[in-house]
Design a protein around this motif. Structure first.
Motif, PDB file in Angstrom:
ATOM      1  N   LEU A   1       0.844  -1.192   0.000  1.00  0.00           N
ATOM      2  CA  LEU A   1       0.000   0.000   0.000  1.00  0.00           C
ATOM      3  C   LEU A   1       0.882   1.245   0.000  1.00  0.00           C
ATOM      4  O   LEU A   1       1.875   1.322   0.725  1.00  0.00           O
ATOM      5  N   SER A   2       0.518   2.232  -0.799  1.00  0.00           N
ATOM      6  CA  SER A   2       1.286   3.479  -0.833  1.00  0.00           C
ATOM      7  C   SER A   2       1.178   4.189   0.516  1.00  0.00           C
ATOM      8  O   SER A   2       0.226   3.965   1.268  1.00  0.00           O
ATOM      9  N   PRO A   3       2.138   5.062   0.843  1.00  0.00           N
ATOM     10  CA  PRO A   3       2.136   5.702   2.170  1.00  0.00           C
ATOM     11  C   PRO A   3       0.827   6.416   2.514  1.00  0.00           C
ATOM     12  O   PRO A   3       0.397   6.387   3.666  1.00  0.00           O
ATOM     13  N   SER A   4       0.203   7.060   1.547  1.00  0.00           N
ATOM     14  CA  SER A   4      -1.060   7.758   1.825  1.00  0.00           C
ATOM     15  C   SER A   4      -2.277   6.922   1.449  1.00  0.00           C
ATOM     16  O   SER A   4      -3.411   7.403   1.483  1.00  0.00           O
ATOM     17  N   GLY A   5      -2.052   5.649   1.096  1.00  0.00           N
ATOM     18  CA  GLY A   5      -3.139   4.812   0.619  1.00  0.00           C
ATOM     19  C   GLY A   5      -4.114   4.407   1.708  1.00  0.00           C
ATOM     20  O   GLY A   5      -3.872   4.568   2.908  1.00  0.00           O
ATOM     21  N   ARG A   6      -5.237   3.869   1.272  1.00  0.00           N
ATOM     22  CA  ARG A   6      -6.298   3.418   2.170  1.00  0.00           C
ATOM     23  C   ARG A   6      -6.687   1.990   1.830  1.00  0.00           C
ATOM     24  O   ARG A   6      -6.730   1.600   0.662  1.00  0.00           O
ATOM     25  N   ALA A   7      -6.989   1.220   2.862  1.00  0.00           N
ATOM     26  CA  ALA A   7      -7.500  -0.133   2.682  1.00  0.00           C
ATOM     27  C   ALA A   7      -8.894  -0.208   3.277  1.00  0.00           C
ATOM     28  O   ALA A   7      -9.198   0.474   4.264  1.00  0.00           O
ATOM     29  N   TYR A   8      -9.740  -1.041   2.684  1.00  0.00           N
ATOM     30  CA  TYR A   8     -11.155  -1.122   3.072  1.00  0.00           C
ATOM     31  C   TYR A   8     -11.499  -2.586   3.332  1.00  0.00           C
ATOM     32  O   TYR A   8     -11.488  -3.412   2.420  1.00  0.00           O
ATOM     33  N   LYS A   9     -11.766  -2.895   4.584  1.00  0.00           N
ATOM     34  CA  LYS A   9     -12.063  -4.282   4.970  1.00  0.00           C
ATOM     35  C   LYS A   9     -13.532  -4.424   5.350  1.00  0.00           C
ATOM     36  O   LYS A   9     -14.045  -3.657   6.172  1.00  0.00           O
ATOM     37  N   VAL A  10     -14.188  -5.418   4.772  1.00  0.00           N
ATOM     38  CA  VAL A  10     -15.581  -5.737   5.095  1.00  0.00           C
ATOM     39  C   VAL A  10     -15.599  -6.980   5.970  1.00  0.00           C
ATOM     40  O   VAL A  10     -15.084  -8.036   5.594  1.00  0.00           O
ATOM     41  N   ILE A  11     -16.196  -6.833   7.168  1.00  0.00           N
ATOM     42  CA  ILE A  11     -16.234  -7.892   8.177  1.00  0.00           C
ATOM     43  C   ILE A  11     -17.700  -8.207   8.491  1.00  0.00           C
ATOM     44  O   ILE A  11     -18.501  -7.284   8.675  1.00  0.00           O
ATOM     45  N   PRO A  12     -18.085  -9.478   8.574  1.00  0.00           N
ATOM     46  CA  PRO A  12     -19.474  -9.790   8.936  1.00  0.00           C
ATOM     47  C   PRO A  12     -19.844  -9.209  10.297  1.00  0.00           C
ATOM     48  O   PRO A  12     -19.031  -9.188  11.226  1.00  0.00           O
ATOM     49  N   GLY A  13     -21.099  -8.742  10.407  1.00  0.00           N
ATOM     50  CA  GLY A  13     -21.637  -8.290  11.682  1.00  0.00           C
ATOM     51  C   GLY A  13     -22.404  -9.407  12.369  1.00  0.00           C
ATOM     52  O   GLY A  13     -22.555 -10.516  11.826  1.00  0.00           O
TER      53      GLY A  13
END
Length: 292
Positions: free
Chosen positions: A187-199
């Motif tokens: 991931l780039s230094p300013s990048g973002r990751a998006y994780k979807v987790i079951p509720g």
């Protein structure tokens, strides 16, 4: 132009691949990828590449993945993907990157449906995107490679991603295991990751049919927060009418495999979507100016 040739051109242009054996750069030679140590990975007719060297996750078989693809086509995850597109777009504007080509990695892409749909949603918002999907399932990447889009798809292990450091601006991790060390690296230094987790109520109707307890995501969320910096959290809930594709939904859901239904004659008419969307990153990379 043949699909293989088109994908090979994309691989050359993106210039982000590393050999998973020796971590040296990979270069295109005719219809293969090779490093200086002559480790070789062939490009398939669909333009995909298998980096896992003879083994793969066969638990997710072709029938299951085709069922998942059909369920996706029914809009089952529409609310989740819409919310993710909103979050990604807002973050791209916040980071003032809307004029850049946004490099997206779907880590655990399965049949590629999530990435294809999200890519289209972001393009509709005016963003330029370059998309890559990886999954350990050879059958999943086989299906992904059939899709008529400009994404690149690779059979790869999340714990040994075949990419250079800082290769991506966005990482998607949707209802899939994660490798936070590798995410941090690519991931780039300013990048973002998006994780979807079951509720807790995710697919609760299915759980009741099979006598399964309510889902507890506490351990997964805790693990995420101990290895990353979570910028935002969002809960997404919806009820879906599933009569038309209930059989496919049962087939595609791993938690039900090898389980016995409590009410054999029961009809499944609706299902609850309940997930937690966490946006995270690694701001320490910015402070130190190096890849960790």
């Amino acid at each position: 132009m043949k699909k293989m040739d088109q994908k090979i051109i994309q691989m050359k242009e993106m210039d982000l691949l590393l050999c998973p054996k020796c971590r040296e750069e990979l270069h295109v030679e005719e219809k293969s990828l090779k490093c200086k140590n002559r480790h070789t990975y062939d490009v398939s007719k669909k333009g995909t590449v298998n980096f896992v060297l003879g083994y793969g996750e066969e638990y997710y078989n072709l029938a299951m993945l085709e069922a998942r693809e059909r369920v996706m086509g029914e809009g089952f995850f529409e609310e989740i993907l819409t919310a993710m597109a909103e979050e990604i777009y807002e973050d791209i504007l916040l980071l003032e990157k809307e004029g850049d080509v946004i490099r997206i990695l779907d880590a655990g892409c399965g049949d590629g449906s999530h990435l294809a749909m999200l890519g289209e949603a972001l393009k509709e918002k005016g963003l330029q995107v370059s998309m890559v999907g990886v999954d350990l399932s050879k059958d999943g990447i086989l299906l992904a490679g059939r899709k008529m889009n400009d994404a690149l798809y690779f059979v790869a292990d999340l714990s040994a991603l075949p990419f250079k450091d800082n290769s991506f601006d966005v990482i998607l991790n949707i209802l899939s295991p994660a490798s936070y060390k590798e995410f941090q690296r690519v991931l780039s230094p300013s990048g973002r990751a998006y994780k979807v987790i079951p509720g807790a109520k995710y697919l609760t109707e299915l759980r009741k049919l099979y006598g399964l307890s309510e889902y507890d995501n506490g351990e997964i969320v805790s693990h995420l927060k101990s290895h990353t910096v979570v910028y935002k959290e969002r809960d997404i809930r919806a009820q879906k009418k599933v009569e038309r594709y209930a059989d496919d939904l049962l087939l595609m859901t791993p938690m039900l495999w090898d389980k016995t239904i409590l009410e054999p004659g029961a009809k499944l008419s609706k299902v609850t979507i309940d997930v937690h969307l966490a946006t995270f990153g690694y701001p320490k990379k910015i402070e130190e100016g190096v890849s960790l």
